[in-house]
Write a protein that holds these residues in place. Structure first.
Motif, PDB file in Angstrom:
ATOM      1  N   LEU A  48     119.816 -20.513  71.908  1.00  0.00           N
ATOM      2  CA  LEU A  48     119.466 -22.029  71.881  1.00  0.00           C
ATOM      3  C   LEU A  48     118.224 -21.948  71.726  1.00  0.00           C
ATOM      4  N   PHE A  49     117.490 -20.745  71.253  1.00  0.00           N
ATOM      5  CA  PHE A  49     116.133 -21.315  70.022  1.00  0.00           C
ATOM      6  C   PHE A  49     116.629 -21.190  68.788  1.00  0.00           C
ATOM      7  N   GLY A  62     125.635 -23.316  71.538  1.00  0.00           N
ATOM      8  CA  GLY A  62     126.882 -24.933  71.171  1.00  0.00           C
ATOM      9  C   GLY A  62     125.831 -25.901  72.196  1.00  0.00           C
ATOM     10  N   ILE A  63     125.078 -25.306  73.110  1.00  0.00           N
ATOM     11  CA  ILE A  63     124.419 -25.619  73.774  1.00  0.00           C
ATOM     12  C   ILE A  63     123.364 -27.204  73.806  1.00  0.00           C
ATOM     13  N   GLY A  64     122.574 -25.710  72.542  1.00  0.00           N
ATOM     14  CA  GLY A  64     121.093 -26.892  71.392  1.00  0.00           C
ATOM     15  C   GLY A  64     122.279 -27.928  70.734  1.00  0.00           C
ATOM     16  N   TRP A  73     122.703 -33.030  69.439  1.00  0.00           N
ATOM     17  CA  TRP A  73     124.471 -34.587  69.315  1.00  0.00           C
ATOM     18  C   TRP A  73     123.915 -35.532  69.233  1.00  0.00           C
ATOM     19  N   LEU A  74     123.862 -35.301  70.968  1.00  0.00           N
ATOM     20  CA  LEU A  74     123.998 -35.714  72.141  1.00  0.00           C
ATOM     21  C   LEU A  74     122.906 -36.958  72.365  1.00  0.00           C
ATOM     22  N   THR A  85     113.221 -29.654  62.331  1.00  0.00           N
ATOM     23  CA  THR A  85     112.913 -28.123  62.459  1.00  0.00           C
ATOM     24  C   THR A  85     114.330 -27.523  62.593  1.00  0.00           C
ATOM     25  N   ASP A  86     115.276 -28.365  63.440  1.00  0.00           N
ATOM     26  CA  ASP A  86     116.405 -27.769  64.580  1.00  0.00           C
ATOM     27  C   ASP A  86     117.160 -27.956  63.262  1.00  0.00           C
ATOM     28  N   LEU A  87     118.399 -26.895  64.303  1.00  0.00           N
ATOM     29  CA  LEU A  87     119.761 -26.866  63.540  1.00  0.00           C
ATOM     30  C   LEU A  87     120.290 -27.804  62.760  1.00  0.00           C
ATOM     31  N   LEU A  88     120.474 -28.899  64.098  1.00  0.00           N
ATOM     32  CA  LEU A  88     121.354 -30.425  63.254  1.00  0.00           C
ATOM     33  C   LEU A  88     120.892 -30.897  62.024  1.00  0.00           C
TER      34      LEU A  88
END
Length: 420
Positions: free
Chosen positions: A166-167, A232-234, A239-240, A248-251
């Motif tokens: 998640l991190f 996956g949760i992150g 995404w939603l 800073t996020d992976l997406l």
């Protein structure tokens, strides 16, 4: 995180390898925190300290009860551990709070990792989501482990791996601060490197387990399943749009990578706005340009451009530059001239040539202090005038936001949202 344990069904019959591996780990690096937690967020964190306390309390309770004759340590663990034999649903959660009774390192290692990654993750997703991710990820991790291994499973590392996943989905560029115990003192290392290293170790160990080359009591499959669940949760929450998107996020990192890939592809394929316009010139023209950089026609056109520009007759200067580009598609003027004539061409109703002129500026003058603003103008023309959103996305991906003037950054984000 290096510590989900599998035991023979008598629970205490075989010492765990996790303790010795964690002992080796903490002789090298002891993680203490990350650079993604503000003091304001720290006040809201409740779940991580409660989970730490419950894990320590469960460990102490096993020995406290055994010391008073209420149960044996082995009996306590057999009741709460996860196993296919005698499976009950709540063992998917109770096993997460048990740790190797043969030593303290299993518990300490998991708690250090929970503290390191859990603080920022809880602050970002909120208490309820964090707790659900922790428990459900641990449950999935435990089931994954007993599905491929023999024996009972104990330990929080499947849950902690979920937290680490998640991190990394939320803060892929973060750094971990910790204590190096080999004489370097406090050090900072990229969190992504740290986690990828452990995933690689788990993959190798899992392969060795599956092939029978080596058997260990470490729950490698629990680690991998928990990590995958956490990532996956992150990504799903982002995404939603259940979590606000940030840089800073992976997406966002994936989107940036895709945009840069589009930009590089466009450069290779010879888009009108990129430097590859020169590459799309026939080889004979390139050879002529290389051999006769200042042809008579080019010299004449450049002289006329300079004359009209000095006279502030921008329409005529722009017209001569259009002719120059028709003769030599990669012709570039001075930085000041290039910007002024590009904008003149756009305002005069020739956005295609204007965009091409801007793209030549970007390639020829990458270190000019106006370069990022020129890219923003180029992206605007591509998206809003020429309807070329894919090309605009590529240009926007190449903009270094920190180099834009403050008053342009809001517009930059609005255009990013507009082109998707």
């Amino acid at each position: 995180m290096r510590g989900a344990c599998t035991f023979p069904r008598n629970i205490l019959g075989t010492p765990s390898h996790s303790a010795s591996r964690l002992r080796t780990l903490h002789l090298v690096f002891l993680p203490l925190g990350t650079d993604h937690l503000s003091s304001a967020h720290r006040r809201r964190i409740i779940v991580v300290p409660v989970l730490l306390a419950l894990n320590v309390l469960t460990y102490a309770t096993a020995f406290w009860g055994a010391g008073r004759g209420f149960w044996s340590v082995g009996g306590f663990y057999q009741k709460l551990a996860l196993d296919w034999d005698g499976f009950v649903w709540w063992n998917m959660f109770s096993y997460q709070f048990l740790h190797d009774p043969n030593g303290i390192w299993h518990l300490l290692g998991n708690m250090f990792f929970l503290w390191t990654f859990g603080l920022a993750a809880e602050a970002r997703v909120g208490r309820v989501r964090f707790l659900l991710a922790y428990l459900l990820g641990g449950a999935l991790a435990g089931v994954a482990q007993i599905a491929v291994s023999q024996g009972s499973v104990i330990g929080a590392s499947g849950s902690v791996s979920t937290v680490a996943g998640l991190f990394i989905a939320l803060f892929p560029g973060a750094r971990i601060y910790g204590l190096s115990l080999i004489g370097l003192g406090m050090v900072a290392i990229p969190a992504s490197f740290f986690i990828i290293l452990y995933v690689a170790i788990d993959l190798v160990d899992a392969l060795l387990d599956l092939t029978g080359i080596r058997r260990s009591s470490i729950g490698n499959f629990a680690h991998l399943a928990g990590m995958a669940f956490g990532i996956g949760i992150g990504l799903t929450l982002l995404w939603l749009k259940q979590l606000p998107r940030t840089e800073t996020d992976l997406l966002h990192a994936i989107s940036q990578w895709q945009r840069r890939r589009t930009f590089r592809a466009a450069m290779r394929e010879g888009n009108a706005w990129s430097a590859s316009s020169a590459s799309s010139t026939p080889p004979s023209r390139l050879a002529a340009n290389a051999a006769d950089t200042h042809s008579e026609l080019e010299r004449a056109l450049r002289a006329e451009i300079a004359t009209f520009y000095a006279q502030r007759d921008f329409p005529k200067a722009a017209d001569r530059y259009r002719r120059l580009l028709a003769d030599r598609s990669d012709a570039v003027l001075s930085a000041e001239l290039q910007i002024d004539l590009a904008t003149q061409l756009i305002s005069a109703g020739d956005p295609t040539t204007g965009a091409h002129a801007l793209s030549l500026f970007v390639v020829r003058f990458p270190n000019d202090h106006r370069s990022e603003e020129v890219k923003l103008l180029l992206a605007t023309v591509l998206a809003r005038t020429l309807g070329q959103s894919d090309r605009a996305r590529g240009v926007l991906a190449d903009i270094r936001e920190g180099m834009l003037p403050t008053d342009k950054r809001t517009y930059y984000h609005a255009l990013m949202d507009e082109v998707g």
